[in-house]
Design an enzyme around this catalytic site. Structure first.
Site, mmCIF file in Angstrom:
data_model
loop_
_atom_site.group_PDB
_atom_site.id
_atom_site.type_symbol
_atom_site.label_atom_id
_atom_site.label_comp_id
_atom_site.label_asym_id
_atom_site.label_seq_id
_atom_site.Cartn_x
_atom_site.Cartn_y
_atom_site.Cartn_z
ATOM 1 N NE ARG A 252 -27.646 -9.587 11.617
ATOM 2 C CZ ARG A 252 -28.401 -9.021 11.018
ATOM 3 N NH1 ARG A 252 -28.181 -8.005 9.956
ATOM 4 N NH2 ARG A 252 -29.792 -8.931 11.461
ATOM 5 C CE LYS B 265 -34.412 -7.895 20.890
ATOM 6 N NZ LYS B 265 -34.747 -7.508 19.272
HETATM 7 N N1 BES Z 1 -33.664 -12.038 18.196
HETATM 8 C C1 BES Z 1 -33.839 -10.713 17.301
HETATM 9 C C2 BES Z 1 -34.838 -11.388 16.456
HETATM 10 C C3 BES Z 1 -36.321 -11.301 16.702
HETATM 11 C C4 BES Z 1 -37.099 -10.431 17.004
HETATM 12 C C5 BES Z 1 -37.030 -12.693 16.679
HETATM 13 C C6 BES Z 1 -38.357 -10.354 17.225
HETATM 14 C C7 BES Z 1 -38.262 -12.782 16.887
HETATM 15 C C8 BES Z 1 -39.059 -11.688 17.261
HETATM 16 C C9 BES Z 1 -32.544 -10.398 16.678
HETATM 17 O O1 BES Z 1 -31.287 -10.619 17.446
HETATM 18 C C10 BES Z 1 -32.770 -9.054 16.485
HETATM 19 O O2 BES Z 1 -32.802 -8.207 17.432
HETATM 20 N N2 BES Z 1 -32.831 -8.643 15.322
HETATM 21 C C11 BES Z 1 -33.054 -7.280 15.024
HETATM 22 C C12 BES Z 1 -32.012 -7.044 13.707
HETATM 23 C C13 BES Z 1 -32.207 -5.528 13.184
HETATM 24 C C14 BES Z 1 -31.423 -4.739 14.570
HETATM 25 C C15 BES Z 1 -31.447 -5.363 11.929
HETATM 26 C C16 BES Z 1 -34.448 -7.177 14.405
HETATM 27 O O3 BES Z 1 -34.863 -8.099 13.791
HETATM 28 O O4 BES Z 1 -35.123 -6.246 14.721
HETATM 29 MN MN MN Z 2 -31.268 -8.848 18.812
#
Ligand code: BES
Ligand code: MN
Ligand code: ZN
Length: 500
Positions: free
Chosen positions: A355, A281
């Site tokens: 997931r 990230k």
């Molecule tokens: N924990 C995150 C989701 C999230 C992001 C929650 C920002 C709250 C604020 C999750 O694990 C994630 O990173 N999801 C990705 C999925 C994508 C790679 C398909 C996302 O939402 O960017």
């Molecule tokens: Mn994530």
């Protein structure tokens, strides 16, 4: 805090602070009218001079002499015609917060009087439950790593007044439930706010253990990585592959219902920190990914709530917990793993990890032959885009369960909004190299729904709902902190289940 009912008439109420409502039309009703008359029309004077305008959240503390109560607390409640539970909650919270900054030790609330029927069972329950919950909501303090956050609180007793009427039992039940839910919500917030170097999977285990040890209908099982490997939980294990912090799977059984009743399964995402893994990230706001275990903290909060109230239900609480971090042993984009269910998964993005751990948790949970399964997860940034900080995303393969959860959200001001899980969306997560991909390979839209479709592949024929709490579990900016959601809505659901 001691919560109680108070059946005295206004002129006999002994307390430090007597709370009454002022609406923005300036017209006094019920207890407010009586208190005004007993004090030489003092409140009329306040209203006339705009010392209070009745806006929601406005509070005035007025000293009085020669009365059984020491202070009148005027509580702004907004427009009379719009007096909802949500407005009542806001008004109460703000008044209790103001009072908590004083040295006063006791409160009697008659804020509802003249607006709501305290002899109606459901109303009585709601009014008193909100009162107790509100106290816990405003008195939460994060002090583990910042001692200066500690405020001394002098308030000892909060009562809900009936203004001379008999107190029906629902008033007491509301206080009792509100107290238990409020305390559990504090725990949910505390665990969320703890940094990831303290709140590890092992730490979550210790908290769950303490709770479950206190109740004789409760048992705790914890799976370590070797046991997960034996169970072929390769989807979960692929997420923890880069971490030196050991992964845990908490399985807490609470069997306090009738033997014949199938259990409710509650699953909470417990990523104690989400860096994204190899699909790293960006740095900006990455610290907030300590909150990626808010599904888990809510699950643990629910363990505390049901064991404290000893609800007559059978429930299994499942928390898959690990870190998602990069290293030379971490899972690589394109890796294919075989989940516990046998379904193969192409991990195209290691940041879609929630997931992956939930897939194995939901598969594992089916050994309990549950009545239904509900998972809570900070699953997608897309949910924040779609619904912001107000509604949780609700997805389900059962209209009945979705309706029930929607209604629980409405009743507790912890609202959800349903999103569709149709085949068109499921078709977006196809893979050329596995049974399913962990992100969409057909367009970038509907990220919350495609995540829901992914989970649906691991719930078999069981009734199941998924609550995406990415937007609601914590607040950002100056008020950064966990909110405790969706404790309200999930408590409501389990309490309802205990009555069936
Ligand atoms: N924990 C995150 C989701 C999230 C992001 C929650 C920002 C709250 C604020 C999750 O694990 C994630 O990173 N999801 C990705 C999925 C994508 C790679 C398909 C996302 O939402 O960017
Ligand atoms: Mn994530
Ligand atoms: Zn995550």
């Amino acid at each position: 805090m001691k919560f109680a009912t108070n059946k005295k008439i206004i002129n006999e109420i002994k307390t430090d602070c007597l709370m009454i409502s002022v609406f923005n039309d300036g017209k006094l009703r019920g207890a407010a009218k009586l208190v005004n008359n007993a004090n030489g029309k003092l409140i009329d004077d306040f209203i006339k001079n705009k010392d209070i305008q009745g806006k929601i959240g406005q509070t005035r503390i007025i000293p009085v002499t020669g009365k059984s109560y020491k202070r009148i607390v005027l509580v702004g409640c907004g427009k009379f015609e719009d007096f909802s539970q949500k407005n009542y909650r806001k008004a109460i919270a703000s008044a209790l917060s103001k009072i908590s900054q004083t040295n006063h030790k006791s409160v009697v609330s008659l804020v509802h009087d003249g607006a709501e029927k305290i002899d109606n069972p459901n109303k009585a329950y709601r009014l008193s439950r909100v009162l107790a919950e509100s106290w816990h909501s405003i008195s939460y303090q994060y002090t583990t790593t910042k001692k200066s956050n500690l405020r001394k609180l002098d308030l000892r007793k909060i009562e809900i007044g009936t203004n001379g009427k008999k107190a029906i039992k629902d008033l007491k039940t509301g206080l009792e439930h509100g107290d238990a839910i409020g305390k559990a919500t504090k725990l949910v917030r505390h665990l969320g706010d703890l940094p990831a170097n303290i709140c590890t999977p092992t730490y979550l285990v210790s908290v769950a253990r303490k709770i479950m040890n206190k109740n004789k209908s409760a048992t705790l099982k914890v799976l370590n990585e070797a046991q997960m490997k034996k169970l072929k939980m390769n989807s979960l294990l692929s997420v923890t592959a880069g971490a030196s912090e050991p992964a845990k799977m908490i399985v807490a059984e609470f069997n306090n219902g009738s033997k014949s009743q199938k259990p409710i399964v509650v699953v909470g995402k417990g990523i104690t920190f989400d860096t994204g893994g190899i699909s790293l990230k960006p740095s900006n706001k990455m610290d907030e990914m300590k909150y990626d275990m808010c599904g888990a903290s809510t699950t643990i909060g629910l363990m505390q709530m049901v064991t404290e109230l000893n609800l007559p239900i059978n429930a299994v609480f499942v928390v898959p917990a690990c870190e998602n971090v990069p290293s030379s042993t971490a899972t690589l984009p394109g890796d294919v793993v075989t989940s516990m269910s046998g379904t193969t998964i192409e991990v195209l993005n290691t940041d879609a990890e929630g997931r992956l751990i939930l897939a194995d948790a939901l598969t594992y949970a089916q050994r309990y032959k549950p009545k239904l399964m509900i998972d809570m997860a900070t699953l997608t940034g897309a949910c924040v885009v779609a619904l912001g900080a107000h509604h949780s995303g609700l997805m389900s393969n059962s209209d009945q369960l979705a309706d029930q959860l929607f209604q629980c959200g409405q009743s507790t001001d912890d609202v959800t909004w349903r999103l569709p899980l149709t085949e068109d969306y499921a078709n977006q997560i196809v893979s050329n190299f596995a049974d399913v991909a962990n992100i969409s390979t057909r367009g970038s839209g509907a990220g919350t729904i495609t995540a829901g479709c992914f989970l649906q592949k691991f719930v078999g024929d069981y009734d199941w709902a998924h609550i995406d709490i990415a937007g609601v579990a914590w607040a950002e900016g100056a008020n950064k902190g966990a909110t405790g959601r969706p404790m309200g809505l999930m408590s409501e659901f389990l309490i309802n289940e205990s009555k069936t």
